[in-house]
Design a protein around this motif. Sequence first.
Motif, PDB file in Angstrom:
ATOM      1  N   ALA A 272      57.826   0.627 121.070  1.00 25.05           N
ATOM      2  CA  ALA A 272      57.487   1.661 120.091  1.00 25.05           C
ATOM      3  C   ALA A 272      56.856   2.874 120.769  1.00 25.05           C
ATOM      4  O   ALA A 272      57.176   4.028 120.429  1.00 25.05           O
ATOM      5  N   LEU A 273      55.971   2.649 121.734  1.00 24.83           N
ATOM      6  CA  LEU A 273      55.321   3.767 122.417  1.00 24.83           C
ATOM      7  C   LEU A 273      56.305   4.597 123.213  1.00 24.83           C
ATOM      8  O   LEU A 273      56.236   5.841 123.214  1.00 24.83           O
ATOM      9  N   VAL A 274      57.228   3.954 123.898  1.00 28.30           N
ATOM     10  CA  VAL A 274      58.221   4.702 124.682  1.00 28.30           C
ATOM     11  C   VAL A 274      59.079   5.571 123.769  1.00 28.30           C
ATOM     12  O   VAL A 274      59.364   6.739 124.077  1.00 28.30           O
ATOM     13  N   GLU A 275      59.458   5.023 122.630  1.00 29.48           N
ATOM     14  CA  GLU A 275      60.289   5.807 121.715  1.00 29.48           C
ATOM     15  C   GLU A 275      59.515   6.970 121.112  1.00 29.48           C
ATOM     16  O   GLU A 275      60.039   8.083 120.997  1.00 29.48           O
ATOM     17  N   LEU A 276      58.265   6.740 120.749  1.00 31.80           N
ATOM     18  CA  LEU A 276      57.482   7.789 120.105  1.00 31.80           C
ATOM     19  C   LEU A 276      57.029   8.860 121.094  1.00 31.80           C
ATOM     20  O   LEU A 276      57.049  10.053 120.770  1.00 31.80           O
ATOM     21  N   LEU A 277      56.618   8.456 122.289  1.00 31.66           N
ATOM     22  CA  LEU A 277      56.045   9.401 123.244  1.00 31.66           C
ATOM     23  C   LEU A 277      57.103  10.145 124.054  1.00 31.66           C
ATOM     24  O   LEU A 277      56.882  11.302 124.429  1.00 31.66           O
ATOM     25  N   PHE A 278      58.230   9.508 124.337  1.00 30.94           N
ATOM     26  CA  PHE A 278      59.213  10.107 125.238  1.00 30.94           C
ATOM     27  C   PHE A 278      60.545  10.389 124.539  1.00 30.94           C
ATOM     28  O   PHE A 278      60.999  11.538 124.505  1.00 30.94           O
ATOM     29  N   ILE A 279      61.146   9.368 123.963  1.00 35.38           N
ATOM     30  CA  ILE A 279      62.497   9.515 123.434  1.00 35.38           C
ATOM     31  C   ILE A 279      62.530  10.465 122.251  1.00 35.38           C
ATOM     32  O   ILE A 279      63.410  11.332 122.157  1.00 35.38           O
ATOM     33  N   ARG A 280      61.579  10.342 121.344  1.00 37.54           N
ATOM     34  CA  ARG A 280      61.610  11.189 120.142  1.00 37.54           C
ATOM     35  C   ARG A 280      61.384  12.653 120.480  1.00 37.54           C
ATOM     36  O   ARG A 280      61.908  13.537 119.803  1.00 37.54           O
ATOM     37  N   ARG A 281      60.618  12.924 121.516  1.00 41.75           N
ATOM     38  CA  ARG A 281      60.387  14.317 121.901  1.00 41.75           C
ATOM     39  C   ARG A 281      61.655  14.972 122.442  1.00 41.75           C
ATOM     40  O   ARG A 281      61.756  16.195 122.479  1.00 41.75           O
ATOM     41  N   PHE A 282      62.597  14.160 122.893  1.00 42.27           N
ATOM     42  CA  PHE A 282      63.863  14.679 123.398  1.00 42.27           C
ATOM     43  C   PHE A 282      65.017  14.340 122.459  1.00 42.27           C
ATOM     44  O   PHE A 282      66.169  14.288 122.887  1.00 42.27           O
ATOM     45  N   SER A 283      64.713  14.103 121.187  1.00 46.67           N
ATOM     46  CA  SER A 283      65.756  13.677 120.250  1.00 46.67           C
ATOM     47  C   SER A 283      66.816  14.757 120.043  1.00 46.67           C
ATOM     48  O   SER A 283      67.976  14.448 119.793  1.00 46.67           O
TER      49      SER A 283
END
Length: 773
Positions: free
Chosen positions: A128-139
Amino acid sequence: MGDVLVEEQSQGVVDEAPPAPRPSPYDDPKARSFAYVVAAGLIGYLVLQLLWPAPVGVLLQGVVIGGLTALIAFGVALIYRSNRIINFAQGDLGGAPAALGVLLIIGPGLPYLVALPIALLAGLVLGALVELLFIRRFSKAPRLLLTVVTIGVSTILAGLTVALPQLIGLEQLGSSFPAPFGFTFRFGETLFSGNEIIAMVTVPIVIAALAGFFRFTSIGIAVRASAESSDRAALLGVPVKRIQTIVWMIASLLATTAIFMRAGILGLPIGSVLGPTILIRALAAAVVGRMERLPTIFAASIVLGIVEASILFSTGTSLIVDAILFVVVLVTLLFQRRGKVSRADDDQTSSWQAAREVKPIPREMVRLPEVRWGLRGLQALGLLIAVLLPAVLSIGQVNLAAVVIMIAIVGTSLVILTGWAGQVSLGQIGFFGIGAAAAGAITQRWGWDLSLALVGAGIAGAVSAMVIGLPALRIKGLFLAVITLSFALAVSSYALNPDYVSWLPTGRVTRPPLFGRIAIESEARFYYLCLASLLLAIVVLRGLRNSRTGRALIGVRENQRAAQSYGVNATAAKLTAFASSGFIAAFAGGLFVHHQQGLGISAYSVGASRDLFVLVVIGGLGSVAGPILGAIVIQGTAYFSSVFPEVVRPYLTFITSGVGLVIVLLLLPGGLSQILYGLRDNALRRIADRRGMLVPSLNADKRSVATAADPLGADPPAHADHAPDVSDELADALVVTASGVGEATPPTTDPSLLLAPESGRRRAPLVAPGRKS
């Protein structure tokens, strides 16, 4: 009448209907498929026993390891279908939580049944942290950029895994741990421990739970819908962002389970999960299953696990498995049907905006004296600094500076293949290694001139690159990244191993004179040879980009169907990109083997290939200056960190780390070269303002910003300022293709001018120098 009919029937005049034929099991598609699978399994078993015989117990161990690899491959496929990227951090997503669970068992001595839930919970939180902190910022970023972000995330997680023992307070770390029970059994001559028994039971349970989750739960159905089409799912009220977070949590949970179970059998690969031990096996299985068919992915993982176990038992090493993985992925992509492979990429027809080239200097400003002489002055200054470096550096530093130049040369090959052609390659170091082996063998065994050796190395790299590029003629998207990564692994572990290849150069590789006359034994002379080779590569790349072939590459990258409708041969364009890229990378490898005066293996590892790709992306894939800038900033700071003050050195290490990579891509999606060309455009705007010129291509960004800030007060754009709703590069490709002219033409808003053939003369600029439109 009835009597007549009865009489005719009694005499056999009226025949009864023939009985229906009994259905054959072969007519049932499921039975036929099952028969094919059984037959293929028997044939594979016979071939395996013929080549690498192993007892049945060893093959069962391969099934266990293959099942654990399948869990990681499931996570790769789920994230690919959810985000349309290949997650190169999949192994490390499970590596850090699994390491935590193992350390809790070994260190504080927590029970197995307590440490395992803690590790699984940590895996869920980490996903969840990887998706929220990194992946979602580059969505909203292109898929290429997001894929590179996962490489940076893997570096961060690997560093966290290495630091975990110190955080828990363990000085020495053992990689194995006992099972929670002492029950064992023997299958043939192979003994299976408690950890292997747990893995045998866990894998089917996890697969059944995963199937039930996707089939019978509302969240699982929403995940499937979001994977098919996120836009359609959003219109139907599905919270796509939340669903993607759940997908990353599931992928992290699968990876944690697999690596924790694997640690009990084979040990914990701390800090090397991205390497060839786990991730590439999972990627190969996911590609065989087309990132969609989970049963096929599971079967492929089992087969690869059996093959690896059999080879390891028969030969004592698994290096040959790396070559087999490459062949499996290559053949799979070659024979997969086009429609099913591209189905996952329908929404990503053009996803290479991160690789978009920088805009050239406007044509109406190219001939201005201050622009022309300013460019020449900057180029002369850069060349002068490069020429004078050996005079101020030590011999060892000159040697390292030559390595930076050779890395920059390999980086320019990625500009052709990924930046212009849109083909993601993580295996350029493989071509680099093939060139090194070929050039070293030519000079050492045949005694040819160095110039011929470099050309021969380039030809070897071009041929191998065209073979690797054959699947690119059938597929699109990020699948090619997997085959190039497996190619780099096969080259480093098998093709450059003298135990398997006899013609490789051995011992010291001398530096013969160039053209039989120019001595290059000293480090300074070889540095100048590398510098001249870099300048030659820049000239070749600029010539290729300004040619019809270069514009065809951009057109095929942006919209292959539109380019083909204007007569562009997409097959020839892609193969040209692969051949040119492979030639340049292998040419640099020929320089490297003579620079190092030996072949070696460590310089051509998978990690080096990954680092090279990241280096080029940080520098900027859209221009020739990008990889040069990336090599200077990333590799140069690593080699020459002692030159900087002690206060600055920790920050230099931070820039080259995974966190620095993510921050650079977040702030500068176009790479470091974005700063360089931004300064150039600001200088050009000042020159244009001073001369009273209106240059649409320079003022388009400023006008769009002003319109967004004051939409009611903004003036409507003039016809000459109106930007066309088509890519500049694609327009160039289509116009030049239709006309057959080899010179670039500016984009136009008139469709008749865009589509009509030209007379062969260059069109007049939209705005003449010194005049306003």
